[in-house]
Design a protein around this motif. Structure first.
Motif, PDB file in Angstrom:
ATOM      1  N   ASP A  80      -6.849  -4.056  -2.712  1.00 54.60           N
ATOM      2  CA  ASP A  80      -7.052  -2.841  -1.912  1.00 54.60           C
ATOM      3  C   ASP A  80      -5.928  -1.827  -2.124  1.00 54.60           C
ATOM      4  N   TRP A  81      -4.731  -2.321  -2.473  1.00 58.17           N
ATOM      5  CA  TRP A  81      -3.624  -1.390  -2.713  1.00 58.17           C
ATOM      6  C   TRP A  81      -3.912  -0.505  -3.912  1.00 58.17           C
ATOM      7  N   VAL A  82      -4.399  -1.102  -4.983  1.00 60.26           N
ATOM      8  CA  VAL A  82      -4.658  -0.320  -6.191  1.00 60.26           C
ATOM      9  C   VAL A  82      -5.955   0.482  -6.060  1.00 60.26           C
ATOM     10  N   ARG A  83      -6.939  -0.049  -5.322  1.00 59.65           N
ATOM     11  CA  ARG A  83      -8.160   0.730  -5.064  1.00 59.65           C
ATOM     12  C   ARG A  83      -7.830   2.012  -4.308  1.00 59.65           C
ATOM     13  N   SER A  84      -6.920   1.905  -3.370  1.00 64.85           N
ATOM     14  CA  SER A  84      -6.538   3.076  -2.589  1.00 64.85           C
ATOM     15  C   SER A  84      -5.911   4.144  -3.471  1.00 64.85           C
ATOM     16  N   LEU A  85      -5.041   3.746  -4.390  1.00 63.37           N
ATOM     17  CA  LEU A  85      -4.428   4.715  -5.294  1.00 63.37           C
ATOM     18  C   LEU A  85      -5.481   5.361  -6.192  1.00 63.37           C
ATOM     19  N   ARG A  86      -6.401   4.540  -6.687  1.00 65.05           N
ATOM     20  CA  ARG A  86      -7.499   5.076  -7.505  1.00 65.05           C
ATOM     21  C   ARG A  86      -8.280   6.132  -6.745  1.00 65.05           C
ATOM     22  N   ASP A  87      -8.623   5.832  -5.502  1.00 67.39           N
ATOM     23  CA  ASP A  87      -9.445   6.748  -4.710  1.00 67.39           C
ATOM     24  C   ASP A  87      -8.673   8.008  -4.321  1.00 67.39           C
ATOM     25  N   GLN A  88      -7.390   7.865  -4.024  1.00 69.42           N
ATOM     26  CA  GLN A  88      -6.572   9.031  -3.704  1.00 69.42           C
ATOM     27  C   GLN A  88      -6.490   9.983  -4.900  1.00 69.42           C
ATOM     28  N   CYS A  89      -6.303   9.410  -6.083  1.00 69.21           N
ATOM     29  CA  CYS A  89      -6.220  10.240  -7.290  1.00 69.21           C
ATOM     30  C   CYS A  89      -7.553  10.935  -7.570  1.00 69.21           C
ATOM     31  N   ALA A  90      -8.646  10.207  -7.381  1.00 66.56           N
ATOM     32  CA  ALA A  90      -9.963  10.804  -7.611  1.00 66.56           C
ATOM     33  C   ALA A  90     -10.195  11.970  -6.659  1.00 66.56           C
ATOM     34  N   SER A  91      -9.805  11.806  -5.403  1.00 64.99           N
ATOM     35  CA  SER A  91      -9.999  12.871  -4.419  1.00 64.99           C
ATOM     36  C   SER A  91      -9.168  14.102  -4.748  1.00 64.99           C
ATOM     37  N   ALA A  92      -7.991  13.884  -5.333  1.00 62.44           N
ATOM     38  CA  ALA A  92      -7.090  14.996  -5.645  1.00 62.44           C
ATOM     39  C   ALA A  92      -7.263  15.514  -7.067  1.00 62.44           C
ATOM     40  N   PRO A 129       0.831  -1.212   0.000  1.00 64.05           N
ATOM     41  CA  PRO A 129       0.000   0.000   0.000  1.00 64.05           C
ATOM     42  C   PRO A 129       0.861   1.256   0.000  1.00 64.05           C
ATOM     43  N   ILE A 130       0.383   2.302  -0.678  1.00 66.27           N
ATOM     44  CA  ILE A 130       1.111   3.575  -0.735  1.00 66.27           C
ATOM     45  C   ILE A 130       0.144   4.718  -0.480  1.00 66.27           C
ATOM     46  N   ASP A 131       0.512   5.592   0.425  1.00 64.95           N
ATOM     47  CA  ASP A 131      -0.248   6.812   0.689  1.00 64.95           C
ATOM     48  C   ASP A 131       0.434   7.957  -0.062  1.00 64.95           C
ATOM     49  N   LEU A 132      -0.241   8.469  -1.093  1.00 63.05           N
ATOM     50  CA  LEU A 132       0.302   9.549  -1.917  1.00 63.05           C
ATOM     51  C   LEU A 132      -0.353  10.895  -1.613  1.00 63.05           C
ATOM     52  N   SER A 133      -1.187  10.946  -0.603  1.00 60.95           N
ATOM     53  CA  SER A 133      -2.019  12.135  -0.380  1.00 60.95           C
ATOM     54  C   SER A 133      -1.202  13.411  -0.205  1.00 60.95           C
ATOM     55  N   ALA A 134       0.016  13.292   0.298  1.00 62.75           N
ATOM     56  CA  ALA A 134       0.835  14.486   0.524  1.00 62.75           C
ATOM     57  C   ALA A 134       1.506  14.978  -0.751  1.00 62.75           C
ATOM     58  N   TYR A 135       1.426  14.185  -1.825  1.00 67.25           N
ATOM     59  CA  TYR A 135       2.203  14.501  -3.016  1.00 67.25           C
ATOM     60  C   TYR A 135       1.372  14.861  -4.244  1.00 67.25           C
ATOM     61  N   LEU A 136       0.087  14.557  -4.250  1.00 67.18           N
ATOM     62  CA  LEU A 136      -0.723  14.718  -5.450  1.00 67.18           C
ATOM     63  C   LEU A 136      -1.154  16.164  -5.645  1.00 67.18           C
ATOM     64  N   SER A 137      -1.137  16.599  -6.912  1.00 63.19           N
ATOM     65  CA  SER A 137      -1.567  17.953  -7.237  1.00 63.19           C
ATOM     66  C   SER A 137      -2.017  17.995  -8.683  1.00 63.19           C
ATOM     67  N   PRO A 138      -3.256  18.407  -8.968  1.00 64.37           N
ATOM     68  CA  PRO A 138      -3.701  18.492 -10.362  1.00 64.37           C
ATOM     69  C   PRO A 138      -2.954  19.587 -11.111  1.00 64.37           C
ATOM     70  N   LEU A 139      -2.789  19.399 -12.413  1.00 64.61           N
ATOM     71  CA  LEU A 139      -2.077  20.393 -13.214  1.00 64.61           C
ATOM     72  C   LEU A 139      -2.710  21.771 -13.109  1.00 64.61           C
ATOM     73  N   GLU A 140      -4.039  21.813 -13.129  1.00 65.71           N
ATOM     74  CA  GLU A 140      -4.707  23.112 -13.079  1.00 65.71           C
ATOM     75  C   GLU A 140      -4.672  23.731 -11.695  1.00 65.71           C
ATOM     76  N   GLY A 141      -4.309  22.919 -10.686  1.00 68.37           N
ATOM     77  CA  GLY A 141      -4.320  23.420  -9.322  1.00 68.37           C
ATOM     78  C   GLY A 141      -2.968  23.876  -8.808  1.00 68.37           C
ATOM     79  N   GLY A 142      -1.918  23.447  -9.464  1.00 68.96           N
ATOM     80  CA  GLY A 142      -0.592  23.820  -8.992  1.00 68.96           C
ATOM     81  C   GLY A 142       0.469  22.983  -9.657  1.00 68.96           C
ATOM     82  N   LYS A 143       1.651  23.554  -9.813  1.00 74.57           N
ATOM     83  CA  LYS A 143       2.731  22.887 -10.534  1.00 74.57           C
ATOM     84  C   LYS A 143       3.648  22.098  -9.608  1.00 74.57           C
TER      85      LYS A 143
END
Length: 289
Positions: free
Chosen positions: A205-217, A169-183
């Motif tokens: 569940d590992w890949v579901r978590s990444l999917r959901d993190q990306c959707a949220s960000a 499992p990987i928590d990427l929440s601290a690193y994700l940023s949409p292009l339109e939201g910030g560089k």
């Protein structure tokens, strides 16, 4: 350049070939498997640069318009045996094809950052280029924490991650940023399970978590494949499934999520049959500049 079956790109170009392992994600390296089949006496660990392949970029340049090119699919452009002057020459070639997207993926963002800092004066007029995407591979939380902060310091129009093979499992929440939201963040995430001989299973569940993190960000997510192993539900959702149910028992394996201790049964049916459907849907998203 060569046409490729890699799902998230169109062509590969290899001005460098050969590599060495740096982490568990390298254990079953597909490039090494190819090299062992076709390179004869040359070892995969023999890293070579190919300046003669620069001509491949400029010849028939209109052919690459609107295409994506994965640079160094058979190596790591930022391998320590590759001179910085050669890497700078590679980046200058990208400048000649502004309508072609070049995707660079490295497991050595520390060397990449050192390169950009040391060559800042040489490249100051062309970096970041809109057609150059730079990413790093991370197979678990430890490699993510080590490599992503370095990636975020590199000038790139798009920064991306390849979480393949996904080994935890990987928590990427601290690193994700949409292009339109910030560089300043990660703009695209690719994920996938391992394929080939000795492939290790990936918990859904590992890949579901990444999917959901990306959707949220609001970050594009590309699910490349289950790999060799998949749940029967996901296998059944692949319309091309031809697996023999009578032989199911000898393919089973139990994977345990270290956080929830929830066991789940996976089946080793191969990349083609397992497909890339996650909870009934394909995720094949790309960043849009």
């Amino acid at each position: 350049m060569n046409k490729t079956t890699i799902e998230w790109t169109d062509y590969t170009w290899n001005p460098v070939t050969g590599c060495t392992k740096v982490s568990q994600g390298c254990k079953n390296c597909y490039a090494e498997t190819i090299a062992n089949r076709f390179w004869g006496d040359r070892k995969f660990t023999d890293v070579m640069t190919h300046p003669e392949r620069f001509d491949q970029i400029r010849m028939n340049d209109k052919k690459w318009d609107g295409k994506k090119v994965f640079v160094c699919s058979m190596s790591d452009l930022f391998h320590p045996h590759v001179p910085f002057n050669f890497i700078a020459d590679v980046f200058r070639e990208f400048w000649y094809l502004p309508n072609t997207t070049f995707q660079i993926l490295t497991k050595r963002p520390d060397i990449a950052l050192d390169f950009f800092q040391s060559k800042a004066n040489d490249l100051r007029f062309i970096m970041p280029m809109d057609n150059v995407w730079i990413g790093t591979s991370c197979e678990d939380q430890a490699t993510a924490n080590e490599r992503i902060p370095l990636l975020l310091q590199i000038p790139a129009a798009v920064r991306f991650l390849s979480c393949e093979p996904l080994l935890g499992p990987i928590d990427l929440s601290a690193y994700l940023s949409p292009l339109e939201g910030g560089k300043g963040g990660v703009h695209w995430v690719i994920a996938g399970g391992e394929s080939g001989h000795g492939a290790r299973p990936m918990h859904p569940d590992w890949v579901r978590s990444l999917r959901d993190q990306c959707a949220s960000a609001n970050v594009p997510f590309f699910f490349k494949q289950w790999g060799e192993w998949a749940t029967w539900t996901d296998v059944a959702e692949n319309s091309e499934t031809t697996f023999d149910l009578d032989k199911i028992d000898k393919y089973k394996c139990t994977v345990i999520d270290e956080e929830s201790k929830h066991p789940i049964l996976l089946y080793k049916v191969g990349k083609k049959i397992s497909g890339n459907t996650l909870d009934g849907k394909q995720h094949l998203e790309f960043p849009k500049l």
